[in-house]
Design a protein around this motif. Structure first.
Motif, PDB file in Angstrom:
ATOM      1  N   LYS A 181       0.817  -1.219   0.000  1.00  9.52           N
ATOM      2  CA  LYS A 181       0.000   0.000   0.000  1.00  9.52           C
ATOM      3  C   LYS A 181       0.850   1.269   0.000  1.00  9.52           C
ATOM      4  CE  LYS A 181      -3.667  -2.243   2.671  1.00  9.52           C
ATOM      5  NZ  LYS A 181      -4.373  -2.270   3.982  1.00  9.52           N
ATOM      6  N   GLU A 210     -16.218  -9.856   2.279  1.00  9.70           N
ATOM      7  CA  GLU A 210     -15.739  -9.118   3.451  1.00  9.70           C
ATOM      8  C   GLU A 210     -14.795  -9.983   4.285  1.00  9.70           C
ATOM      9  OE1 GLU A 210     -19.219  -7.148   1.858  1.00  9.70           O
ATOM     10  OE2 GLU A 210     -18.838  -9.232   2.424  1.00  9.70           O
ATOM     11  N   ALA A 243     -11.480 -10.539   2.367  1.00 14.95           N
ATOM     12  CA  ALA A 243     -10.656  -9.327   2.409  1.00 14.95           C
ATOM     13  C   ALA A 243      -9.981  -9.172   3.768  1.00 14.95           C
ATOM     14  CB  ALA A 243     -11.514  -8.103   2.101  1.00 14.95           C
ATOM     15  N   ILE A 260      -7.005  -6.466   3.510  1.00 16.24           N
ATOM     16  CA  ILE A 260      -7.363  -5.309   2.690  1.00 16.24           C
ATOM     17  C   ILE A 260      -8.833  -4.957   2.907  1.00 16.24           C
ATOM     18  CG2 ILE A 260      -5.596  -5.665   0.932  1.00 16.24           C
ATOM     19  CD1 ILE A 260      -7.569  -7.156  -0.747  1.00 16.24           C
ATOM     20  N   GLU A 261      -9.309  -3.961   2.162  1.00 18.42           N
ATOM     21  CA  GLU A 261     -10.679  -3.476   2.331  1.00 18.42           C
ATOM     22  C   GLU A 261     -11.602  -4.076   1.265  1.00 18.42           C
ATOM     23  OE1 GLU A 261     -11.103  -1.674   4.945  1.00 18.42           O
ATOM     24  OE2 GLU A 261      -8.971  -1.381   5.356  1.00 18.42           O
ATOM     25  N   VAL A 262     -12.879  -3.776   1.379  1.00 20.78           N
ATOM     26  CA  VAL A 262     -13.832  -4.181   0.345  1.00 20.78           C
ATOM     27  C   VAL A 262     -14.422  -2.967  -0.375  1.00 20.78           C
ATOM     28  CG1 VAL A 262     -14.491  -6.385   1.361  1.00 20.78           C
ATOM     29  CG2 VAL A 262     -15.693  -4.311   2.048  1.00 20.78           C
ATOM     30  N   VAL A 263     -14.330  -1.810   0.263  1.00 16.80           N
ATOM     31  CA  VAL A 263     -14.863  -0.583  -0.323  1.00 16.80           C
ATOM     32  C   VAL A 263     -13.772   0.132  -1.103  1.00 16.80           C
ATOM     33  CG1 VAL A 263     -15.978   1.628   0.133  1.00 16.80           C
ATOM     34  CG2 VAL A 263     -16.509  -0.364   1.566  1.00 16.80           C
ATOM     35  N   ARG A 264     -14.034   0.400  -2.354  1.00 13.15           N
ATOM     36  CA  ARG A 264     -13.047   1.019  -3.235  1.00 13.15           C
ATOM     37  C   ARG A 264     -12.530   2.343  -2.691  1.00 13.15           C
ATOM     38  NH1 ARG A 264     -15.129   2.108  -9.164  1.00 13.15           N
ATOM     39  NH2 ARG A 264     -16.600   3.354  -7.947  1.00 13.15           N
ATOM     40  N   GLU A 321     -11.990   3.207   0.204  1.00 17.48           N
ATOM     41  CA  GLU A 321     -11.122   3.067   1.373  1.00 17.48           C
ATOM     42  C   GLU A 321      -9.710   2.626   1.003  1.00 17.48           C
ATOM     43  OE1 GLU A 321     -13.081   0.531   4.164  1.00 17.48           O
ATOM     44  OE2 GLU A 321     -14.716   1.947   4.534  1.00 17.48           O
ATOM     45  N   HIS A 335      -8.297  -2.703  -2.068  1.00 16.66           N
ATOM     46  CA  HIS A 335      -9.504  -3.466  -1.777  1.00 16.66           C
ATOM     47  C   HIS A 335      -9.592  -4.739  -2.635  1.00 16.66           C
ATOM     48  CE1 HIS A 335     -10.393  -0.915  -5.229  1.00 16.66           C
ATOM     49  NE2 HIS A 335     -11.304  -1.799  -5.586  1.00 16.66           N
TER      50      HIS A 335
END
Length: 227
Positions: free
Chosen positions: A76, A117, A120, A125-129, A131, A134
């Motif tokens: 990241k 979810e 991830a 990592i995230e699931v919402v772009r 954030e 993802h």
């Protein structure tokens, strides 16, 4: 600005871009190595004695995902957040492999489908772009389809190990998965091709279940009390 100065600026941009890509590649290589090690561990469940070791292997795999999460945190930092999609192709393949491994571990533990979810979270990592880094829907689905192929192999090896009820459970699960995918209007060509492979996985597992049934080795749990 002269032409020479213009091209000097362009060279500076290209050099900076190349440095970013090289840094990304180094971390992706570490992720690929971590994924290979987890896969090697999980491959042992296909062995005749491996079924008894599934809980132990899954616990070990979850420990190994700690390394994955560390590398993900490092990745990241290697590129500007707003340029995520510019460099995405560098890690897309390994991310799909990690999604497969996360869903495979989840299935082995509970014989249920791990949500995007949950996958991830395992990867780190995230699931919402919005954030940041993802697990996109298409990458998650690609991982699920790889898992389906692995389960078709597990169904065959279950018979070799003398576990005759597992193929039936896998068959029920894969049929539910197939029904779910039929609800999707897949326009992503690579994903659509992978989905075409699911049809062969369904057929392969059905053949295993059919072979067990004609040999009298497969019995529905609900019918067991009626006999």
């Amino acid at each position: 600005m002269s032409v020479t100065e213009m091209f000097a600026d362009i060279q500076g941009f290209l050099s900076a871009d190349q440095d970013i890509r090289e840094d990304i590649r180094k971390v992706v290589q570490q992720l690929e190595q971590a994924a290979r090690e987890i896969l090697t561990l999980l491959q042992s469940v296909h062995q005749p004695t491996g079924f008894k070791e599934i809980p132990t292997k899954c616990a070990k795999a979850r420990e190994m995902f700690c390394t994955v999460r560390t590398h993900m945190a490092d990745l990241k930092t290697k590129f500007p957040a707003e340029q995520y999609y510019r460099f995405q192709e560098h890690w897309r393949f390994v991310l799909q492999r990690l999604a497969f491994l996360a869903t495979f571990v989840g299935y082995l533990e509970s014989e249920a489908l791990v949500t995007r979810e949950e996958a991830a979270k395992i990867i780190g990592i995230e699931v919402v772009r919005e954030e940041g880094f993802h697990l996109g829907v298409e990458d998650y689905l690609a991982g699920v389809l790889i898992m389906a192929s692995e389960l078709s192999r597990l169904a065959v090896n279950s018979v070799t190990a003398g576990d005759y009820s597992r193929p039936l459970r896998i068959s029920n699960f894969i049929n539910e998965l197939d029904s779910g995918f039929r609800l999707l209007n897949l326009k992503n060509d690579p994903l659509r091709k992978r989905y075409d492979g699911l049809k062969y996985d369904v057929k392969k597992i059905e053949e295993v279940v059919y072979d067990l049934s004609i040999r009298g080795l497969s019995k529905e749990p609900d019918n067991a009390g009626d006999k």
